[in-house]
Write an enzyme that holds these catalytic residues in place. Structure first.
Site, PDB file in Angstrom:
ATOM      1  N   ARG A 220      46.815  42.880  26.106  1.00 52.38           N
ATOM      2  CA  ARG A 220      45.658  42.033  26.403  1.00 52.38           C
ATOM      3  C   ARG A 220      45.242  42.100  27.870  1.00 52.38           C
ATOM      4  O   ARG A 220      44.279  41.448  28.284  1.00 52.38           O
ATOM      5  CB  ARG A 220      45.956  40.583  26.020  1.00 52.38           C
ATOM      6  CG  ARG A 220      46.091  40.355  24.507  1.00 52.38           C
ATOM      7  CD  ARG A 220      46.476  38.906  24.240  1.00 52.38           C
ATOM      8  NE  ARG A 220      45.496  37.987  24.815  1.00 52.38           N
ATOM      9  CZ  ARG A 220      45.801  36.844  25.440  1.00 52.38           C
ATOM     10  NH1 ARG A 220      47.054  36.488  25.596  1.00 52.38           N
ATOM     11  NH2 ARG A 220      44.855  36.065  25.916  1.00 52.38           N
ATOM     12  N   LYS A 221      45.988  42.835  28.685  1.00 52.19           N
ATOM     13  CA  LYS A 221      45.698  42.848  30.114  1.00 52.19           C
ATOM     14  C   LYS A 221      44.894  44.078  30.550  1.00 52.19           C
ATOM     15  O   LYS A 221      45.233  45.197  30.177  1.00 52.19           O
ATOM     16  CB  LYS A 221      47.006  42.793  30.917  1.00 52.19           C
ATOM     17  CG  LYS A 221      47.785  41.501  30.701  1.00 52.19           C
ATOM     18  CD  LYS A 221      49.085  41.503  31.485  1.00 52.19           C
ATOM     19  CE  LYS A 221      49.830  40.193  31.295  1.00 52.19           C
ATOM     20  NZ  LYS A 221      51.162  40.208  31.937  1.00 52.19           N
TER      21      LYS A 221
ATOM     22  N   ASP B 267      34.910  39.568  42.295  1.00 54.19           N
ATOM     23  CA  ASP B 267      35.137  38.979  40.977  1.00 54.19           C
ATOM     24  C   ASP B 267      34.037  39.406  40.002  1.00 54.19           C
ATOM     25  O   ASP B 267      34.295  39.761  38.857  1.00 54.19           O
ATOM     26  CB  ASP B 267      35.179  37.451  41.117  1.00 54.19           C
ATOM     27  CG  ASP B 267      35.576  36.765  39.814  1.00 54.19           C
ATOM     28  OD1 ASP B 267      36.398  37.332  39.070  1.00 54.19           O
ATOM     29  OD2 ASP B 267      35.067  35.663  39.544  1.00 54.19           O
TER      30      ASP B 267
END
Lengths: 260, 260
Positions: free
Chosen positions: B223-224, B178
């Site tokens: 937006r991804k 992450d």
């Protein structure tokens, strides 16, 4: 497949707090979990080999402490009460709920038998229980329901779990999801390794939040155990995270191979 | 979408170590990252508002320390050398590699402007940098390559990251994935939130391992931002983990809304 190898064994061992004398095959049996708590008194009497290598009883991190918020304590009390036995006609009857204890290290073992691995550092501690300060990181308790093949974790996220300012790190949430789904998978399937985690983050979780982590068996296919997971506010009105997890059963050979 | 809201802002702020006087829109600009390091000297001269609210310079956790194994140090030195400028005809020329600094807290802000949020606890610390003991948990450095839209993290897993005995907890690996994919996404797309992590655990990772975490841009769609990730041994002969990550860009409104 992740460093969770032998995890369920570790969890069984966690359950074996004080179980001096439990034979190894009991710890490795899939059925052990269900029996461990009820047979505590008996197993203490059988003395073969000590599986708890420490001189004193370890601290159970899932006991309430002063860092717990009233919300955390309330939810804990709710599920803890479900674990109490009912008394019918003078006989105690236990329901399907059990609270699992939680320690910051597991019993060591290595290839060739039951002994401490020299290669596993004496300083190693379970990731989720590695900070001594109460309330600073992961405060959590797992309750399992054997009949319904599901579990619930109450989790309070401490101030040292920050990702974005004021919010819980995605890795900390993933850690709890891995922990809770892995606990259930190990409980249902015996020794397992995590093979996949697929996590959808729906809403940022503020630091200090108390959340419920519901986890349930989806299905079992041969060596594979599929688990679902949802992280929500304690009133379940707000969904923070959803996940699926896949665990693969491992044989006893994995545990005592030349890995160490 | 996870508690990584505003993460890339936090990262930009990490980059702004000592940048007293940088204007906020610079920090929020997608292009800021590329300029921050080269314009350090200039920006120090412009004085508008202090974005680093602490009296002393914070510790950069990505500097080598005595807990680093020779393997960790060797890989670090390799990538660190790639960050050095070449001198051609007496002129310094910088390549595409940059080393990112890493702190254990980010600048606080809240609704309505640049000031410390009272609700964000003063004790909050970044999850991956929350243990002071060197070498005990996450030792890592991230190097980014702007041209190739990828990054490499060198990670040494400490003894407090244990999952199964002797092995790194799956949650600790997820935390690094992450962190690294989010760093790259924030670097490429500005302020973002993690929306999905999909992690395949291929092989258990022994405690104490030094690994490479390679992360690259897959694609951007509105937006991804889609990122891929691989965790392997430093010689890349052994694959530990593979993952994909999805990040969603957030507007400045998210950062300064009523969230706090």
């Amino acid at each position: 497949m992740l460093g969770q190898i032998v995890r369920s064994l570790g969890r069984m061992q966690q359950l074996s707090n004080g179980l001096k004398g439990v034979r190894l095959h009991q710890l490795l049996s899939k059925e052990t979990h269900g029996h461990l708590q009820t047979s505590l008194e008996n197993t203490r009497a059988i003395s073969t080999v000590s599986l708890w290598p420490f001189s004193s009883q370890p601290r159970d991190f899932s006991q309430p402490n002063s860092s717990w918020s009233p919300e955390m304590r309330k939810v804990y009390d709710h599920y803890n009460t479900l674990c109490d036995p009912d008394t019918e006609n003078g006989e105690e009857k236990r329901g399907p709920w059990r609270k699992l204890p939680s320690y910051n290290r597991s019993i060591k073992y290595a290839a060739g038998g039951i002994h401490l691995s020299k290669l596993i550092q004496a300083k190693a501690r379970l990731f989720t229980r590695n900070v001594k300060e109460q309330g600073a990181t992961f405060e959590y308790v797992v309750f399992v329901n054997k009949e319904e093949k599901r579990c619930v974790c109450v989790f309070q996220a401490g101030h040292l779990l920050e990702g974005a300012p004021g919010h819980v790190h995605g890795g900390a949430i993933a850690t709890m999801i891995d922990t809770v789904t892995g606990t259930l998978a190990g409980f249902l399937s015996g020794p397992i390794m995590t093979a996949n985690l697929n996590i959808d983050y729906r809403s940022p979780m503020p630091l200090g939040s108390v959340v419920l982590i519901h986890s349930a068996l989806d299905r079992k296919e041969r060596r594979k155990t599929y688990i679902t997971c949802k992280v929500s506010s304690t009133d379940e009105s707000k969904l923070y995270t959803e996940a699926t997890a896949l665990f693969v059963s491992i044989g006893v050979g994995h545990l005592f191979g030349s890995r160490n």
